[in-house]
Motif scaffolding. Structure first.
Motif, PDB file in Angstrom:
ATOM      1  N   PHE A 114       0.922  -1.217  -0.077  1.00  0.00           N
ATOM      2  CA  PHE A 114      -0.113  -0.105   0.142  1.00  0.00           C
ATOM      3  C   PHE A 114       1.030   1.298   0.037  1.00  0.00           C
ATOM      4  O   PHE A 114       0.605   2.214   0.626  1.00  0.00           O
ATOM      5  CB  PHE A 114      -1.015   0.047   1.186  1.00  0.00           C
ATOM      6  N   GLY A 115       2.028   1.058  -0.540  1.00  0.00           N
ATOM      7  CA  GLY A 115       2.663   2.453  -0.875  1.00  0.00           C
ATOM      8  C   GLY A 115       3.177   3.121   0.341  1.00  0.00           C
ATOM      9  O   GLY A 115       3.536   2.488   1.381  1.00  0.00           O
ATOM     10  N   HIS A 116       3.144   4.296   0.213  1.00  0.00           N
ATOM     11  CA  HIS A 116       3.883   5.246   1.279  1.00  0.00           C
ATOM     12  C   HIS A 116       2.720   5.228   2.215  1.00  0.00           C
ATOM     13  O   HIS A 116       3.272   5.696   3.642  1.00  0.00           O
ATOM     14  CB  HIS A 116       4.048   6.704   0.779  1.00  0.00           C
ATOM     15  N   SER A 117       1.616   5.023   2.192  1.00  0.00           N
ATOM     16  CA  SER A 117       0.693   4.866   3.528  1.00  0.00           C
ATOM     17  C   SER A 117       1.143   3.764   4.313  1.00  0.00           C
ATOM     18  O   SER A 117       1.043   3.718   5.416  1.00  0.00           O
ATOM     19  CB  SER A 117      -0.806   4.540   2.970  1.00  0.00           C
ATOM     20  N   GLY A 118       1.311   2.549   3.598  1.00  0.00           N
ATOM     21  CA  GLY A 118       1.834   1.405   4.562  1.00  0.00           C
ATOM     22  C   GLY A 118       3.213   1.791   5.132  1.00  0.00           C
ATOM     23  O   GLY A 118       3.237   1.364   6.349  1.00  0.00           O
ATOM     24  N   GLU A 119       4.110   2.695   4.348  1.00  0.00           N
ATOM     25  CA  GLU A 119       5.280   3.076   5.242  1.00  0.00           C
ATOM     26  C   GLU A 119       5.081   3.889   6.213  1.00  0.00           C
ATOM     27  O   GLU A 119       5.752   3.561   7.363  1.00  0.00           O
ATOM     28  CB  GLU A 119       6.139   3.574   4.257  1.00  0.00           C
ATOM     29  N   ALA A 120       4.397   4.637   6.010  1.00  0.00           N
ATOM     30  CA  ALA A 120       4.003   5.962   7.238  1.00  0.00           C
ATOM     31  C   ALA A 120       3.237   5.033   8.438  1.00  0.00           C
ATOM     32  O   ALA A 120       3.696   5.410   9.737  1.00  0.00           O
ATOM     33  CB  ALA A 120       2.919   6.879   6.679  1.00  0.00           C
ATOM     34  N   ILE A 121       2.320   4.292   8.267  1.00  0.00           N
ATOM     35  CA  ILE A 121       1.876   3.511   9.477  1.00  0.00           C
ATOM     36  C   ILE A 121       2.782   2.649  10.327  1.00  0.00           C
ATOM     37  O   ILE A 121       2.830   2.593  11.709  1.00  0.00           O
ATOM     38  CB  ILE A 121       0.459   2.734   9.013  1.00  0.00           C
ATOM     39  N   HIS A 266      -7.056   4.997   4.421  1.00  0.00           N
ATOM     40  CA  HIS A 266      -7.216   4.845   5.807  1.00  0.00           C
ATOM     41  C   HIS A 266      -7.663   3.242   6.215  1.00  0.00           C
ATOM     42  O   HIS A 266      -7.342   2.672   7.043  1.00  0.00           O
ATOM     43  CB  HIS A 266      -8.587   5.681   6.491  1.00  0.00           C
ATOM     44  N   LYS A 267      -8.305   2.689   5.214  1.00  0.00           N
ATOM     45  CA  LYS A 267      -8.856   1.276   5.390  1.00  0.00           C
ATOM     46  C   LYS A 267      -7.309   0.497   5.208  1.00  0.00           C
ATOM     47  O   LYS A 267      -7.094  -0.689   6.083  1.00  0.00           O
ATOM     48  CB  LYS A 267      -9.233   0.763   4.280  1.00  0.00           C
ATOM     49  N   ALA A 268      -6.372   0.775   4.422  1.00  0.00           N
ATOM     50  CA  ALA A 268      -4.977   0.097   4.335  1.00  0.00           C
ATOM     51  C   ALA A 268      -4.297   0.271   5.727  1.00  0.00           C
ATOM     52  O   ALA A 268      -3.672  -0.677   5.944  1.00  0.00           O
ATOM     53  CB  ALA A 268      -4.349   0.790   3.086  1.00  0.00           C
ATOM     54  N   GLU A 269      -4.270   1.233   6.179  1.00  0.00           N
ATOM     55  CA  GLU A 269      -3.650   1.671   7.495  1.00  0.00           C
ATOM     56  C   GLU A 269      -4.261   0.853   8.466  1.00  0.00           C
ATOM     57  O   GLU A 269      -3.341   0.242   9.539  1.00  0.00           O
ATOM     58  CB  GLU A 269      -3.705   3.380   7.704  1.00  0.00           C
ATOM     59  N   LEU A 270      -5.667   0.661   8.726  1.00  0.00           N
ATOM     60  CA  LEU A 270      -6.149  -0.030   9.515  1.00  0.00           C
ATOM     61  C   LEU A 270      -5.801  -1.579   9.583  1.00  0.00           C
ATOM     62  O   LEU A 270      -5.557  -2.404  10.314  1.00  0.00           O
ATOM     63  CB  LEU A 270      -7.550   0.144   9.454  1.00  0.00           C
ATOM     64  N   LEU A 271      -5.759  -1.990   8.281  1.00  0.00           N
ATOM     65  CA  LEU A 271      -5.433  -3.343   7.968  1.00  0.00           C
ATOM     66  C   LEU A 271      -3.961  -3.789   8.521  1.00  0.00           C
ATOM     67  O   LEU A 271      -3.947  -4.741   8.987  1.00  0.00           O
ATOM     68  CB  LEU A 271      -5.554  -3.613   6.596  1.00  0.00           C
ATOM     69  N   ILE A 272      -3.113  -2.963   7.995  1.00  0.00           N
ATOM     70  CA  ILE A 272      -1.517  -3.437   8.537  1.00  0.00           C
ATOM     71  C   ILE A 272      -1.566  -3.037  10.128  1.00  0.00           C
ATOM     72  O   ILE A 272      -0.922  -3.906  10.550  1.00  0.00           O
ATOM     73  CB  ILE A 272      -0.655  -2.101   7.966  1.00  0.00           C
ATOM     74  N   GLU A 273      -2.203  -1.980  10.778  1.00  0.00           N
ATOM     75  CA  GLU A 273      -1.911  -1.915  11.943  1.00  0.00           C
ATOM     76  C   GLU A 273      -2.626  -3.196  12.829  1.00  0.00           C
ATOM     77  O   GLU A 273      -2.072  -3.813  13.519  1.00  0.00           O
ATOM     78  CB  GLU A 273      -2.838  -0.689  12.662  1.00  0.00           C
ATOM     79  N   MET A 310       4.907  -8.079   2.442  1.00  0.00           N
ATOM     80  CA  MET A 310       3.718  -8.595   1.717  1.00  0.00           C
ATOM     81  C   MET A 310       3.154  -7.839   0.552  1.00  0.00           C
ATOM     82  O   MET A 310       3.597  -6.609   0.643  1.00  0.00           O
ATOM     83  CB  MET A 310       2.478  -8.656   2.798  1.00  0.00           C
ATOM     84  N   SER A 311       2.747  -8.343  -0.424  1.00  0.00           N
ATOM     85  CA  SER A 311       2.086  -7.793  -1.501  1.00  0.00           C
ATOM     86  C   SER A 311       0.874  -7.084  -0.902  1.00  0.00           C
ATOM     87  O   SER A 311       0.176  -7.500   0.054  1.00  0.00           O
ATOM     88  CB  SER A 311       2.206  -8.460  -2.674  1.00  0.00           C
ATOM     89  N   ASP A 312       0.119  -6.104  -1.876  1.00  0.00           N
ATOM     90  CA  ASP A 312      -0.971  -5.654  -1.293  1.00  0.00           C
ATOM     91  C   ASP A 312      -2.084  -6.908  -1.096  1.00  0.00           C
ATOM     92  O   ASP A 312      -2.780  -6.806  -0.049  1.00  0.00           O
ATOM     93  CB  ASP A 312      -1.431  -4.705  -2.379  1.00  0.00           C
ATOM     94  N   GLY A 313      -2.101  -7.654  -2.283  1.00  0.00           N
ATOM     95  CA  GLY A 313      -2.903  -8.907  -2.423  1.00  0.00           C
ATOM     96  C   GLY A 313      -3.010  -9.556  -1.116  1.00  0.00           C
ATOM     97  O   GLY A 313      -3.732  -9.945  -0.629  1.00  0.00           O
ATOM     98  N   TYR A 314      -1.705 -10.001  -0.994  1.00  0.00           N
ATOM     99  CA  TYR A 314      -1.335 -11.011   0.214  1.00  0.00           C
ATOM    100  C   TYR A 314      -1.958 -10.560   1.351  1.00  0.00           C
ATOM    101  O   TYR A 314      -2.499 -11.200   2.182  1.00  0.00           O
ATOM    102  CB  TYR A 314       0.083 -11.379   0.265  1.00  0.00           C
ATOM    103  N   ALA A 315      -1.600  -9.210   1.638  1.00  0.00           N
ATOM    104  CA  ALA A 315      -1.850  -8.925   2.989  1.00  0.00           C
ATOM    105  C   ALA A 315      -3.590  -8.665   3.049  1.00  0.00           C
ATOM    106  O   ALA A 315      -4.300  -8.776   4.291  1.00  0.00           O
ATOM    107  CB  ALA A 315      -1.517  -7.223   3.124  1.00  0.00           C
ATOM    108  N   VAL A 316      -4.205  -8.326   2.121  1.00  0.00           N
ATOM    109  CA  VAL A 316      -5.728  -8.222   1.967  1.00  0.00           C
ATOM    110  C   VAL A 316      -6.298  -9.820   2.417  1.00  0.00           C
ATOM    111  O   VAL A 316      -7.277  -9.900   2.954  1.00  0.00           O
ATOM    112  CB  VAL A 316      -6.159  -7.623   0.506  1.00  0.00           C
ATOM    113  N   ASP A 317      -5.663 -10.685   1.810  1.00  0.00           N
ATOM    114  CA  ASP A 317      -6.100 -12.017   1.850  1.00  0.00           C
ATOM    115  C   ASP A 317      -5.775 -12.613   3.158  1.00  0.00           C
ATOM    116  O   ASP A 317      -6.658 -13.287   3.793  1.00  0.00           O
ATOM    117  CB  ASP A 317      -5.357 -12.730   0.817  1.00  0.00           C
TER     118      ASP A 317
END
Length: 336
Positions: A114-121, A266-273, A310-317
């Motif tokens: 999830f790009g720089h949003s993933g990096e930030a969280i 914000h959904k990506a950040e919630l997912l990663i956290e 993780m890739s985006d898709g793997y993290a979502v799965d």
């Protein structure tokens, strides 16, 4: 002489005095027998190209999260564009193209999903902090090959670490730093226009008059400016640099911080956290190689390493598997 030795001698004859030849450089932390055919920097390029982290780049976000459409950039296509631009500059300045390409291919291996949003969280929640260029170095030194790393040369590792905002020890590393920005600014414009959050005519007129009104013209102008500036110090003439910087600021205002482009972040950040907190509480759920990292270092480092790879898709799965309820059906019930 071996083919490798012939290539090393040829480099000394044709490369610029400012270039980094293999001879006298290209040291590794763990000494290895030289290849009879490839120089050390060529071997580094090949190791990066064949590693798991490089393949995962094809499913990692560049700007738009998991875009629907075949033509949006991913981290992989961005990396290939950076390598092409950097090699063009290095060839024109008679730098070492193999070293340049190896750095370019490895520069984003540590980028999170999830790009720089993933990096930030990850930087916010991990006590070690998280910066993708430092993680890229960690990938090649510590995480690849089941913990053995790729044992790359000093110059390639330095270029990977310095590609964002530091001065590299080699001219080739500094070429990659400039090429990275040239690539992402211009392909992000193209993707933003495709996503209909930017129009071609929205670009600042003074910028397009100096740099060009198409992606090809802008890249040609910027590459030409770097080459014309010469090999001694990697840069551009002040008037070109000013337009480059203005375009960069424009993209932050109109694309990178655009509410439409960021609406899913914000959904990506919630997912990663959520994944991070889960693995902190359930270290046994980590794959075995990351459990070893938890034992040798700590659980925060292990969780961060696992999620950032993780890739985006793997993290979502994985999030779906762990946290989204599945419908129940008796195995004896017929499908209707």
């Amino acid at each position: 002489m071996t083919i490798r030795e012939q290539q090393e001698q040829l480099e000394l004859q044709i490369l610029s005095p400012y270039a980094c030849p293999n001879a006298g450089h290209a040291k590794r932390e763990r000494p290895e027998m030289p290849c009879p055919y490839r120089t050390a920097f060529q071997r580094d390029r090949d190791r990066i190209l064949h590693c798991n982290s490089f393949r995962r780049l094809k499913r990692k976000t560049q700007v738009f999260l998991s875009p629907v459409g075949d033509h949006y950039r991913t981290r992989l296509t961005h990396t290939l564009e950076v390598a092409q631009i950097a090699r063009t500059i290095s060839r024109a300045l008679r730098f070492n193209e193999d070293l340049t390409e190896a750095i370019a291919l490895g520069h984003d291996l540590g980028h999170s999903p999830f790009g720089h949003s993933g990096e930030a969280i990850l930087n916010r929640i991990c006590p070690h902090g998280y910066r993708h260029y430092e993680q890229s170095l960690r990938v090649v030194e510590r995480l690849e090959k089941g913990g053995a790393g790729l044992n790359l040369t000093e110059e390639v590792r330095d270029g990977i670490l310095c590609h964002t905002n530091r001065i590299a020890a080699t001219k080739e590393g500094n070429v990659v730093r400039v090429a990275d920005r040239i690539a992402y600014m211009n392909h992000d414009i193209e993707d933003a226009i495709r996503a209909e959050i930017l129009r071609k005519e929205d670009l600042p007129t003074d910028v397009t008059e100096v740099l060009g009104d198409t992606k090809t013209k802008r890249i040609t102008t910027l590459v030409g400016a770097v080459v014309a500036h010469g090999p001694e110090k990697i840069g551009m003439a002040p008037e070109i640099q000013a337009m480059h910087d203005k375009l960069h600021t424009f993209l932050f205002d109109r694309v990178y911080y655009n509410p439409i482009a960021k609406q899913e972040e914000h959904k990506a950040e919630l997912l990663i956290e959520t994944l991070y907190r889960y693995f902190i509480s359930h270290p046994d759920a980590l794959p075995e190689e990351y459990q070893r990292i938890a034992q040798q270092e700590d659980i925060d480092r292990a969780a961060c390493d696992y999620i950032s790879g993780m890739s985006d898709g793997y993290a979502v799965d994985l999030y779906t598997e762990l946290f989204i309820p599945k419908g129940w059906r008796s195995s004896a019930s017929p499908i209707s």
